[in-house]
Design an enzyme around this catalytic site. Structure first.
Site, PDB file in Angstrom:
ATOM      1  N   HIS A 222     -29.706   4.766  60.470  1.00 41.56           N
ATOM      2  CA  HIS A 222     -28.320   4.623  60.929  1.00 41.56           C
ATOM      3  C   HIS A 222     -27.390   5.122  59.830  1.00 41.56           C
ATOM      4  O   HIS A 222     -27.263   6.315  59.618  1.00 41.56           O
ATOM      5  CB  HIS A 222     -28.072   3.151  61.282  1.00 41.56           C
ATOM      6  CG  HIS A 222     -26.798   2.885  62.027  1.00 41.56           C
ATOM      7  ND1 HIS A 222     -25.949   3.872  62.460  1.00 41.56           N
ATOM      8  CD2 HIS A 222     -26.219   1.710  62.410  1.00 41.56           C
ATOM      9  CE1 HIS A 222     -24.931   3.324  63.088  1.00 41.56           C
ATOM     10  NE2 HIS A 222     -25.050   2.021  63.067  1.00 41.56           N
ATOM     11  N   HIS A 261     -29.341  13.804  67.135  1.00 41.74           N
ATOM     12  CA  HIS A 261     -28.609  12.567  67.351  1.00 41.74           C
ATOM     13  C   HIS A 261     -29.129  11.912  68.623  1.00 41.74           C
ATOM     14  O   HIS A 261     -29.512  12.592  69.572  1.00 41.74           O
ATOM     15  CB  HIS A 261     -27.104  12.836  67.469  1.00 41.74           C
ATOM     16  CG  HIS A 261     -26.254  11.619  67.372  1.00 41.74           C
ATOM     17  ND1 HIS A 261     -25.990  10.820  68.451  1.00 41.74           N
ATOM     18  CD2 HIS A 261     -25.612  11.066  66.316  1.00 41.74           C
ATOM     19  CE1 HIS A 261     -25.214   9.813  68.068  1.00 41.74           C
ATOM     20  NE2 HIS A 261     -24.977   9.940  66.777  1.00 41.74           N
ATOM     21  N   ASP A 315     -23.488  13.174  59.702  1.00 35.61           N
ATOM     22  CA  ASP A 315     -24.075  12.953  58.385  1.00 35.61           C
ATOM     23  C   ASP A 315     -24.385  14.251  57.654  1.00 35.61           C
ATOM     24  O   ASP A 315     -24.577  14.252  56.437  1.00 35.61           O
ATOM     25  CB  ASP A 315     -25.365  12.132  58.509  1.00 35.61           C
ATOM     26  CG  ASP A 315     -25.108  10.739  59.032  1.00 35.61           C
ATOM     27  OD1 ASP A 315     -24.205  10.076  58.494  1.00 35.61           O
ATOM     28  OD2 ASP A 315     -25.789  10.318  59.979  1.00 35.61           O
TER      29      ASP A 315
END
Length: 379
Positions: A222, A261, A315
């Site tokens: 996460h 994702h 990210d």
């Protein structure tokens, strides 16, 4: 035995309604309260977005001024908490420090167990204001320095940078932090948000619920993913090595960190916004090497994975941005938490209005029944 369909990982399960966030994973679209994330990142501040997530509409000038002043008044940490933080192990992960500090905030709140709507709102504002102060204070203490008191004349993003690095940030740095916080503030019912709501559904105090959310965000699947991206850049080492590195990764069925994702099967819109800012900062700050490596990874890996619906997520570029703002690797996930606290508290407030039911999922039992009990001495 149960005949119900099992949704592995709760995939596609609807357990409540929400007006806070809309994600179109197939088209790569993200909205907060009906507003495109690109517009919010470009034109808003973290304070405006936090107001939106808590109230359901963008603030007027007067509402924003009152909201910002309230947040500013709540930034300082209790002296007892600062003393405790000085005793945290220096090698403890900053997310562990944040988790412990939030829990202690609850113990220091004489009204901790008040779950009335009014109390929940006030405590939500306090947590939004204090998360930045906690993370900045922990950063200073780990560096062997004293924490810096918050300044009332700086915005949330600017004050966070000031408390973290000991100098007033430039307008460009403040904008970059604002954008990073806005992009990470909310993302539907992800693992940490769901964890926080599940905890709060027991009518525990909000500090306990947020502590649960922090604990969930700490996981590398996460919030910790942005740390993994920077480690990947270190492994690659140079733009010239991207090709051989990727060939070896594919041969060993590895993963490109920051790509793919659970929801998005197209380019994550947050990654698109961050990529723009990362390119500007990389050029100005002289950190073009890391950015160039990521662009080459995106180009080469994209040719392999894009047809499979695997694209860069938020990210992928966030670590480069955080590094340029003066944060080491271990602070990437805490910065995520400084942003996501607005989403967590917003969802808790919304859930109390809409459902406020105890969450109690079920599982398909696969064991045996009516086994003969054998006394201990006969086993």
């Amino acid at each position: 035995m149960s005949t119900k369909t099992i949704a592995r990982g709760l995939e596609g399960v609807l357990f409540t309604e929400s007006a806070m966030c809309f994600i179109d994973g197939q088209a790569g679209r993200l909205y907060y309260g009906g507003y495109k994330i690109q517009d919010l990142a470009e034109y808003s501040t973290f304070e405006e977005v936090s107001f939106l997530l808590l109230h359901g509409h963008l603030p007027s000038r007067q509402e924003l001024q009152a909201f910002s002043q309230k947040l500013t008044s709540l930034r300082a940490l209790p002296p007892a908490l600062l003393e405790s933080m000085r005793r945290y192990p220096k090698n403890a992960h900053p997310m562990s420090a944040l988790r412990t500090a939030v829990s202690e905030l609850g113990m220091l709140d004489a009204d901790e167990d008040n779950v009335s709507p009014e109390a929940l709102y006030e405590k939500s504002l306090s947590l939004i204001a204090k998360f930045a102060t906690i993370v900045a204070a922990n950063k200073r203490l780990r560096e062997g320095l004293d924490p810096i008191a918050p300044r009332a004349d700086l915005s949330h993003a600017a004050n966070f940078l000031y408390m973290s690095n000991g100098k007033e940030p430039t307008a460009e740095e403040t904008k970059l932090m604002d954008v990073a916080l806005i992009l990470q503030a909310e993302h539907g019912f992800n693992a940490s948000t769901f964890t926080a709501i599940a905890a709060y559904s027991t009518h525990t105090d909000i500090y306990s619920a947020i502590t649960a959310g922090v604990s969930s965000l700490k996981g590398p699947r996460h919030g910790g993913a942005n740390e993994a991206v920077m480690k990947m850049i270190g492994e690659i080492g140079s733009v010239e090595n991207v090709g051989p590195w990727l060939e070896n990764l594919v041969a060993n069925k590895g993963r490109v960190m920051g790509m793919g994702h659970r929801v998005y099967k197209a380019y994550d819109p947050r990654a698109g916004v961050l990529e723009k800012y990362a390119s500007i900062v990389a050029e100005k700050q002289g950190h073009s090497k890391e950015y160039a490596i990521l662009k080459e990874v995106e180009r080469r890996a994209g040719a392999i994975y894009n047809p499979k619906g695997i694209y860069p997520n938020v990210d992928f570029y966030s670590g480069v941005v955080y590094k340029d703002l003066g944060y080491d690797l271990e602070y990437f996930t805490p910065i995520f938490a400084v942003a996501r606290i607005s989403g967590w508290t917003g969802h808790i407030l919304e859930y109390t209005r809409l459902d406020d039911r105890l969450l109690r999922p079920d599982a398909a039992y696969t064991g045996q029944l009516d086994l003969p009990y054998v006394p201990l001495e006969q086993r």
